[in-house]
Design a protein around this motif. Structure first.
Motif, PDB file in Angstrom:
ATOM      1  N   UNK A 166       0.811  -1.226   0.000  1.00 41.79           N
ATOM      2  CA  UNK A 166       0.000   0.000   0.000  1.00 41.79           C
ATOM      3  C   UNK A 166       0.841   1.272   0.000  1.00 41.79           C
ATOM      4  N   UNK A 167       2.129   1.160   0.288  1.00 36.63           N
ATOM      5  CA  UNK A 167       2.970   2.363   0.281  1.00 36.63           C
ATOM      6  C   UNK A 167       4.426   1.954   0.128  1.00 36.63           C
ATOM      7  N   UNK A 168       5.181   2.730  -0.643  1.00 42.69           N
ATOM      8  CA  UNK A 168       6.615   2.491  -0.804  1.00 42.69           C
ATOM      9  C   UNK A 168       7.303   3.828  -1.023  1.00 42.69           C
ATOM     10  N   UNK A 181      21.283   2.079  -0.945  1.00 41.29           N
ATOM     11  CA  UNK A 181      19.874   2.440  -1.054  1.00 41.29           C
ATOM     12  C   UNK A 181      19.199   2.361   0.305  1.00 41.29           C
ATOM     13  N   UNK A 182      18.011   2.953   0.351  1.00 40.32           N
ATOM     14  CA  UNK A 182      17.146   2.870   1.526  1.00 40.32           C
ATOM     15  C   UNK A 182      15.703   2.935   1.055  1.00 40.32           C
ATOM     16  N   UNK A 183      14.901   1.960   1.512  1.00 40.10           N
ATOM     17  CA  UNK A 183      13.507   1.858   1.068  1.00 40.10           C
ATOM     18  C   UNK A 183      12.636   1.715   2.305  1.00 40.10           C
ATOM     19  N   UNK A 184      11.539   2.468   2.354  1.00 48.95           N
ATOM     20  CA  UNK A 184      10.537   2.355   3.405  1.00 48.95           C
ATOM     21  C   UNK A 184       9.240   1.871   2.763  1.00 48.95           C
ATOM     22  N   UNK A 185       8.615   0.883   3.371  1.00 50.11           N
ATOM     23  CA  UNK A 185       7.451   0.264   2.721  1.00 50.11           C
ATOM     24  C   UNK A 185       6.372  -0.042   3.744  1.00 50.11           C
ATOM     25  N   UNK A 186       5.165  -0.229   3.227  1.00 52.66           N
ATOM     26  CA  UNK A 186       4.011  -0.629   4.025  1.00 52.66           C
ATOM     27  C   UNK A 186       3.275  -1.730   3.280  1.00 52.66           C
ATOM     28  N   UNK A 187       3.071  -2.855   3.946  1.00 49.71           N
ATOM     29  CA  UNK A 187       2.350  -4.003   3.378  1.00 49.71           C
ATOM     30  C   UNK A 187       1.142  -4.286   4.262  1.00 49.71           C
ATOM     31  N   UNK A 199      -7.187  -7.305   9.861  1.00 52.90           N
ATOM     32  CA  UNK A 199      -6.329  -6.681   8.848  1.00 52.90           C
ATOM     33  C   UNK A 199      -5.140  -6.035   9.555  1.00 52.90           C
ATOM     34  N   UNK A 200      -3.950  -6.422   9.172  1.00 51.42           N
ATOM     35  CA  UNK A 200      -2.731  -5.964   9.835  1.00 51.42           C
ATOM     36  C   UNK A 200      -1.876  -5.168   8.857  1.00 51.42           C
ATOM     37  N   UNK A 201      -1.395  -4.016   9.313  1.00 53.93           N
ATOM     38  CA  UNK A 201      -0.520  -3.160   8.513  1.00 53.93           C
ATOM     39  C   UNK A 201       0.921  -3.397   8.971  1.00 53.93           C
ATOM     40  N   UNK A 202       1.779  -3.796   8.034  1.00 51.11           N
ATOM     41  CA  UNK A 202       3.182  -4.103   8.321  1.00 51.11           C
ATOM     42  C   UNK A 202       4.030  -2.978   7.739  1.00 51.11           C
ATOM     43  N   UNK A 245       4.519  -3.317  13.672  1.00 50.97           N
ATOM     44  CA  UNK A 245       3.438  -4.227  13.292  1.00 50.97           C
ATOM     45  C   UNK A 245       2.230  -3.805  14.101  1.00 50.97           C
ATOM     46  N   UNK A 246       1.225  -3.261  13.434  1.00 52.44           N
ATOM     47  CA  UNK A 246       0.059  -2.725  14.126  1.00 52.44           C
ATOM     48  C   UNK A 246      -1.200  -3.215  13.451  1.00 52.44           C
ATOM     49  N   UNK A 247      -2.235  -3.404  14.227  1.00 54.36           N
ATOM     50  CA  UNK A 247      -3.525  -3.840  13.692  1.00 54.36           C
ATOM     51  C   UNK A 247      -4.327  -2.614  13.283  1.00 54.36           C
TER      52      UNK A 247
END
Length: 288
Positions: free
Chosen positions: A107-109, A124-130, A172-175, A248-250
Motif C-alpha cells: 500500500x505504500x513504498x 539504497x534505503x527503502x521504506x514500505x508498508x504491506x 487486517x494488519x498493517x506491516x 506491526x500494528x492492527x
C-alpha cells in the motif's frame, strides 16, 4: 486154475516227457525249466501282491518372490487406506472451517535513497508498508520473522526484515518496515541503467514461515513466499531525517487507493500503491 480177466485201469499212465533238442528230458542239460504239470481240477493260487511304499510328497517352500508380492500388496492397501482417510478428513475440515489463504498488498513504498557510485556500488534505503488481511472466521495465522528483498529494474537494491506476529481471524494488519543496501557492487551495465532512470520498476519478495492456529491446535509452519510486483517508484526528495520504523500494528481496514507513479513532495516522496501480491506455499520441493 482158471484165468481171471482184469479190466482196464482208471489211473492215467504217466507219459514220459519229450526230450529237448540237446537230449535232456528234465532240463538238467542247461535248457529252461518247465513248469510242473497242472493237476486236473486244481487252480494255482494267484501271485501275492505287495504294494510299493508311497514316498511322502515333497514339502513346497514359499519363495522370496512370493513374500515380496504379499508385502507389496499389503503396503499398497495400507497406503490406499491412509489416502482415503486423509481425503475424508480434509473434506470434513473444509466443510467446517472453509479455510482461505491470507491476502497481501503493497500500500505504500518510499525510495528514500538510491545512489550508484563511480565504482558501480549501490547504496539504497527503502521504506514500505504491506497490508495483510485474514478473511477466515475461525483460523489464525502465526508468522515467523519476515525477510524482505527489493529489486529495482531487476537488480537487488535492498534487504530488510520485519518481526513475526500472530494474525487473528478476520483481522487486517498493517506491516511497516524498511530495507537497505550498502555498497553492493553490480555490473557496470546495470549501474549505468540505474543512473539513467528516474523511475524504477520495483518488486519485492517476502519470505517467512507460517502456520495456522485453530483454538489450541497449532500446525507445523511451512515456508511461504509473497511476490509483489508491477509498480514503480522514483527517488524521493530530501526530507528531515527520521528513525526507521519497524512496526506491526492492527488496523480496522486497509487504506487503499489508485496507483500513482509519481512522487509527492508533500508526503516526503512516498508512492501510494494498491498492488496485490501472490502467495506461494512451499512443501518440500513443490510450490503451490
Amino acid at each position: 486154475m482158471g484165468d481171471r480177466a482184469y479190466g482196464p485201469s482208471s489211473k492215467p499212465v504217466p507219459v514220459a516227457a519229450p526230450r529237448s533238442a540237446n537230449g535232456s528230458a528234465n532240463g538238467s542239460g542247461g535248457g529252461q525249466a518247465r513248469p510242473p504239470p497242472m493237476v486236473p481240477g486244481r487252480v494255482p493260487p494267484p501271485p501275492m501282491y505287495r504294494p510299493k511304499p508311497m514316498a511322502p510328497p515333497p514339502r513346497r517352500r514359499r519363495s522370496g518372490r512370493g513374500w515380496c508380492c504379499v508385502c507389496c500388496l499389503w503396503l499398497t492397501l495400507v497406503l490406499v487406506g491412509l489416502v482415503f482417510l486423509a481425503a475424508i478428513a480434509l473434506g470434513v475440515f473444509y466443510v467446517i472451517y472453509h479455510p482461505q489463504l491470507p491476502t497481501f498488498a503493497v500500500t505504500s513504498l518510499r525510495l528514500a535513497a538510491l545512489n550508484v557510485s563511480d565504482s558501480d556500488a549501490v547504496s539504497s534505503r527503502i521504506e514500505f508498508t504491506v497490508t495483510a488481511r485474514n478473511a477466515n472466521e475461525k483460523m489464525a495465522f502465526a508468522y515467523g520473522d519476515i525477510a524482505a528483498a527489493f529489486s529495482a529494474d531487476g537488480t537487488d537494491v535492498g534487504d530488510g526484515s520485519v518481526p513475526g506476529f500472530v494474525h487473528p481471524p478476520g483481522n487486517t494488519t498493517v506491516i511497516k518496515g524498511s530495507a537497505s543496501a550498502a555498497d553492493v557492487t553490480v555490473d557496470p551495465v546495470v549501474a549505468e541503467k540505474l543512473r539513467s532512470k528516474k523511475n524504477h520498476a520495483m518488486s519485492v519478495e517476502l519470505d517467512s514461515k507460517v502456520g495456522f492456529q485453530i483454538g489450541r491446535f497449532k500446525s507445523k509452519r511451512l515456508n511461504v513466499r509473497v511476490l509483489c510486483g508491477g509498480f514503480s517508484a522514483g527517488l524521493a526528495k530530501a526530507a528531515a531525517p527520521s528513525p526507521a520504523p519497524i512496526i506491526v500494528a492492527a488496523a480496522p481496514a486497509p487504506v487503499r487507493s489508485k496507483v500513482r507513479l509519481s512522487s509527492s513532495s508533500g508526503s516526503g516522496g512516498a508512492t501510494t500503491t494498491d498492488v496485490k501480491c501472490k502467495l506461494r506455499v512451499k512443501i518440500w520441493i513443490w510450490s503451490f
